[in-house]
Design a protein around this motif. Structure first.
Motif, PDB file in Angstrom:
ATOM      1  N   HIS A  70      49.475  40.946  98.083  1.00 15.33           N
ATOM      2  CA  HIS A  70      50.409  41.326  99.131  1.00 15.33           C
ATOM      3  C   HIS A  70      51.821  41.201  98.550  1.00 15.33           C
ATOM      4  O   HIS A  70      52.252  40.107  98.174  1.00 15.33           O
ATOM      5  N   LEU A  71      52.525  42.315  98.475  1.00 18.31           N
ATOM      6  CA  LEU A  71      53.803  42.369  97.774  1.00 18.31           C
ATOM      7  C   LEU A  71      54.956  41.869  98.644  1.00 18.31           C
ATOM      8  O   LEU A  71      55.618  40.890  98.310  1.00 18.31           O
TER       9      LEU A  71
ATOM     10  N   ASP B 225      49.594  53.042 108.961  1.00 17.99           N
ATOM     11  CA  ASP B 225      48.516  52.211 108.432  1.00 17.99           C
ATOM     12  C   ASP B 225      47.759  52.947 107.326  1.00 17.99           C
ATOM     13  O   ASP B 225      47.538  54.159 107.392  1.00 17.99           O
ATOM     14  N   GLY B 226      47.368  52.201 106.294  1.00 19.51           N
ATOM     15  CA  GLY B 226      46.603  52.793 105.208  1.00 19.51           C
ATOM     16  C   GLY B 226      46.228  51.732 104.202  1.00 19.51           C
ATOM     17  O   GLY B 226      46.516  50.545 104.396  1.00 19.51           O
ATOM     18  N   PRO B 227      45.620  52.128 103.093  1.00 20.78           N
ATOM     19  CA  PRO B 227      45.170  51.152 102.097  1.00 20.78           C
ATOM     20  C   PRO B 227      46.293  50.300 101.530  1.00 20.78           C
ATOM     21  O   PRO B 227      46.076  49.137 101.177  1.00 20.78           O
ATOM     22  N   THR B 228      47.491  50.855 101.413  1.00 21.89           N
ATOM     23  CA  THR B 228      48.600  50.089 100.838  1.00 21.89           C
ATOM     24  C   THR B 228      49.550  49.541 101.894  1.00 21.89           C
ATOM     25  O   THR B 228      50.486  48.812 101.546  1.00 21.89           O
TER      26      THR B 228
ATOM     27  N   HIS C 262      53.819  45.510 108.676  1.00 18.11           N
ATOM     28  CA  HIS C 262      52.843  45.885 107.663  1.00 18.11           C
ATOM     29  C   HIS C 262      53.103  45.066 106.405  1.00 18.11           C
ATOM     30  O   HIS C 262      54.255  44.777 106.075  1.00 18.11           O
ATOM     31  N   ASP C 263      52.039  44.723 105.700  1.00 14.81           N
ATOM     32  CA  ASP C 263      52.172  44.198 104.351  1.00 14.81           C
ATOM     33  C   ASP C 263      51.959  45.342 103.375  1.00 14.81           C
ATOM     34  O   ASP C 263      51.009  46.129 103.514  1.00 14.81           O
ATOM     35  N   HIS C 264      52.853  45.436 102.404  1.00 15.75           N
ATOM     36  CA  HIS C 264      52.669  46.388 101.312  1.00 15.75           C
ATOM     37  C   HIS C 264      51.737  45.725 100.306  1.00 15.75           C
ATOM     38  O   HIS C 264      52.053  44.661  99.751  1.00 15.75           O
ATOM     39  N   VAL C 265      50.570  46.329 100.080  1.00 12.04           N
ATOM     40  CA  VAL C 265      49.493  45.705  99.313  1.00 12.04           C
ATOM     41  C   VAL C 265      49.127  46.582  98.122  1.00 12.04           C
ATOM     42  O   VAL C 265      49.063  47.811  98.234  1.00 12.04           O
ATOM     43  N   VAL C 266      48.901  45.947  96.983  1.00 16.88           N
ATOM     44  CA  VAL C 266      48.426  46.658  95.800  1.00 16.88           C
ATOM     45  C   VAL C 266      47.004  46.199  95.499  1.00 16.88           C
ATOM     46  O   VAL C 266      46.704  45.005  95.537  1.00 16.88           O
ATOM     47  N   THR C 267      46.125  47.173  95.226  1.00 20.19           N
ATOM     48  CA  THR C 267      44.747  46.911  94.822  1.00 20.19           C
ATOM     49  C   THR C 267      44.567  47.381  93.380  1.00 20.19           C
ATOM     50  O   THR C 267      44.915  48.518  93.054  1.00 20.19           O
ATOM     51  N   PRO C 268      44.076  46.530  92.492  1.00 16.63           N
ATOM     52  CA  PRO C 268      44.000  46.885  91.071  1.00 16.63           C
ATOM     53  C   PRO C 268      43.172  48.132  90.805  1.00 16.63           C
ATOM     54  O   PRO C 268      42.175  48.394  91.486  1.00 16.63           O
ATOM     55  N   ASP C 269      43.593  48.884  89.825  1.00 16.41           N
ATOM     56  CA  ASP C 269      42.817  50.007  89.314  1.00 16.41           C
ATOM     57  C   ASP C 269      41.627  49.446  88.545  1.00 16.41           C
ATOM     58  O   ASP C 269      41.778  48.572  87.689  1.00 16.41           O
TER      59      ASP C 269
ATOM     60  N   ALA D 280      59.221  42.308  95.245  1.00 19.20           N
ATOM     61  CA  ALA D 280      57.770  42.269  95.065  1.00 19.20           C
ATOM     62  C   ALA D 280      57.398  41.667  93.713  1.00 19.20           C
ATOM     63  O   ALA D 280      56.537  40.789  93.606  1.00 19.20           O
ATOM     64  N   PHE D 281      58.057  42.132  92.662  1.00 17.76           N
ATOM     65  CA  PHE D 281      57.779  41.604  91.324  1.00 17.76           C
ATOM     66  C   PHE D 281      58.137  40.125  91.230  1.00 17.76           C
ATOM     67  O   PHE D 281      57.405  39.323  90.650  1.00 17.76           O
ATOM     68  N   LYS D 282      59.277  39.764  91.800  1.00 19.01           N
ATOM     69  CA  LYS D 282      59.761  38.395  91.636  1.00 19.01           C
ATOM     70  C   LYS D 282      58.897  37.398  92.405  1.00 19.01           C
ATOM     71  O   LYS D 282      58.516  36.356  91.867  1.00 19.01           O
ATOM     72  N   ARG D 283      58.566  37.722  93.663  1.00 17.23           N
ATOM     73  CA  ARG D 283      57.829  36.740  94.467  1.00 17.23           C
ATOM     74  C   ARG D 283      56.366  36.629  94.031  1.00 17.23           C
ATOM     75  O   ARG D 283      55.730  35.610  94.275  1.00 17.23           O
ATOM     76  N   THR D 284      55.827  37.676  93.386  1.00 15.00           N
ATOM     77  CA  THR D 284      54.447  37.614  92.898  1.00 15.00           C
ATOM     78  C   THR D 284      54.378  37.193  91.427  1.00 15.00           C
ATOM     79  O   THR D 284      53.277  37.093  90.880  1.00 15.00           O
ATOM     80  N   HIS D 285      55.540  37.000  90.807  1.00  9.51           N
ATOM     81  CA  HIS D 285      55.612  36.553  89.412  1.00  9.51           C
ATOM     82  C   HIS D 285      54.930  37.530  88.451  1.00  9.51           C
ATOM     83  O   HIS D 285      54.430  37.124  87.410  1.00  9.51           O
TER      84      HIS D 285
END
Length: 353
Positions: free
Chosen positions: A203-204, A221-224, A237-244, A273-278
């Protein structure tokens, strides 16, 4: 970019992505812009803008305060004698910002939305756009994959171009994403490339949109974009990334994200997003601080107003970057950010040449 009409009461907001560089669809004739304003037009614009802000602004209490202040100023004669549309828009914008500062909120003649404002004279060359909106540059620097964006453009082929470059160079030993000239955009490019960079579902950031406009608005609403619990005035909404799952090599390499004081809106979304997820090291300067997304509303016959309808933030702390910006992990002057990132990549095992 993809446009959405967002309905709220009697107002229609033209929303494009998350950014502050949205333009009106058509510009009025030059003669219409030059025509002096009269009292009736000033009254009409103020009333329509007040109604729109009360109905659509992200924070209902501030939207109501904006509306009340505009109407009070009009009644007090604050806008009398302003016949030039540009000067009128600047005065109204100044009054709104004095009440509650917002990095996107602005009233201007519609023609101004078709002519992007040039960067300030003190903006370094490395933070200036050098091509059309989108992916300016994509190349290998030794074994480091380098991508430079001045905007996240949602329409094809932009998302696919960025993803294709990373897929073609999935054996890279590091990735540098240069957002120093980046002024905003949508989510499609992020959604195309981030699955190649994250090794687990993450969750970004969280995105809150004013309730009542979200169904036809910038977020669906959607996968991301995964719906979250929210108060009745907002839709979250949470902006979410799912790995390839097909290509995983870049999910293990270091990522560096270059920022400047010009990096704004969607560029800041990815920075947080990058900073809080390291997942990435931010290198450069603190970003601009334009954290509220929205779109351009037609106000009267020849004005447009960018009306913020939502915000992105850290769901763990409730912190957002509006008016503050996202600070880098490694602070260096903008023009030195790429060299610094290459040094960090080399120290981590890459060979940038």
């Amino acid at each position: 970019m993809r446009r959405h009409l967002v309905a709220a009461g009697a107002a229609l907001v033209l929303v494009t992505g998350l950014n502050g560089v949205t333009h009106a669809q058509t510009a009025p004739a030059a003669a219409a812009v030059a025509k002096p304003m009269d009292a009736a037009e000033r009254r009409d614009v103020i009333e329509k803008l007040a109604t729109a802000l009360k109905a659509n602004f992200l924070f209902p209490d501030i939207g109501a305060r904006y509306a009340g202040q505009l109407r009070a100023n009009l009644a007090a004669g604050a806008y009398e004698g302003l016949t030039d549309p540009t000067a009128f828009g600047e005065k109204v914008t100044s009054d709104l910002q004095a009440l509650a500062k917002d990095g996107h909120l602005r009233l201007a003649p519609e023609s101004a939305w078709n002519t992007p404002r040039p960067p300030a004279a003190d903006i370094p060359a490395s933070a200036r756009a050098s091509g059309p909106p989108g992916l300016e540059d994509a190349r290998m620097i030794g074994d480091v994959a380098y991508l430079r964006f001045n905007q996240f453009v949602d329409e094809p082929p932009e998302p696919e171009k960025a993803r294709a470059f990373l897929l073609a160079h999935a054996d890279a030993k590091a990735v540098i994403i240069d957002a120093r000239p980046h002024r905003g955009g949508g989510l499609a490019v992020m959604d195309a490339i981030l699955p190649l960079l994250y090794a687990k579902t993450t969750h970004l950031v969280r995105m809150d949109t004013r309730a009542g406009i979200e169904d036809s608005g910038p977020l669906t609403d959607g996968p991301t974009l995964v719906r979250q619990a929210s108060p009745p005035t907002l839709v979250s909404h949470d902006h979410v990334v799912t790995p390839d799952k097909g290509e995983t090599r870049l999910q293990k390499v270091p990522v560096y994200y270059l920022t400047s004081r010009r990096s704004a809106s969607a560029a800041e979304h990815l920075a947080l997003a990058f900073k809080r997820t390291h997942r990435a090291t931010l290198v450069g300067e603190t970003t601009r601080g334009a954290g509220h997304y929205g779109g351009v509303l037609e106000v009267g016959d020849r004005f447009g107003a960018f009306v913020p309808v939502g915000r992105s933030y850290d769901p763990d702390t409730n912190w957002d970057w509006e008016g503050k910006g996202v600070t880098p992990n490694v602070a260096v002057p903008t023009d030195q950010a790429l060299d610094e990132a290459l040094k960090l990549a080399k120290a981590a095992g890459a060979h940038p040449g």
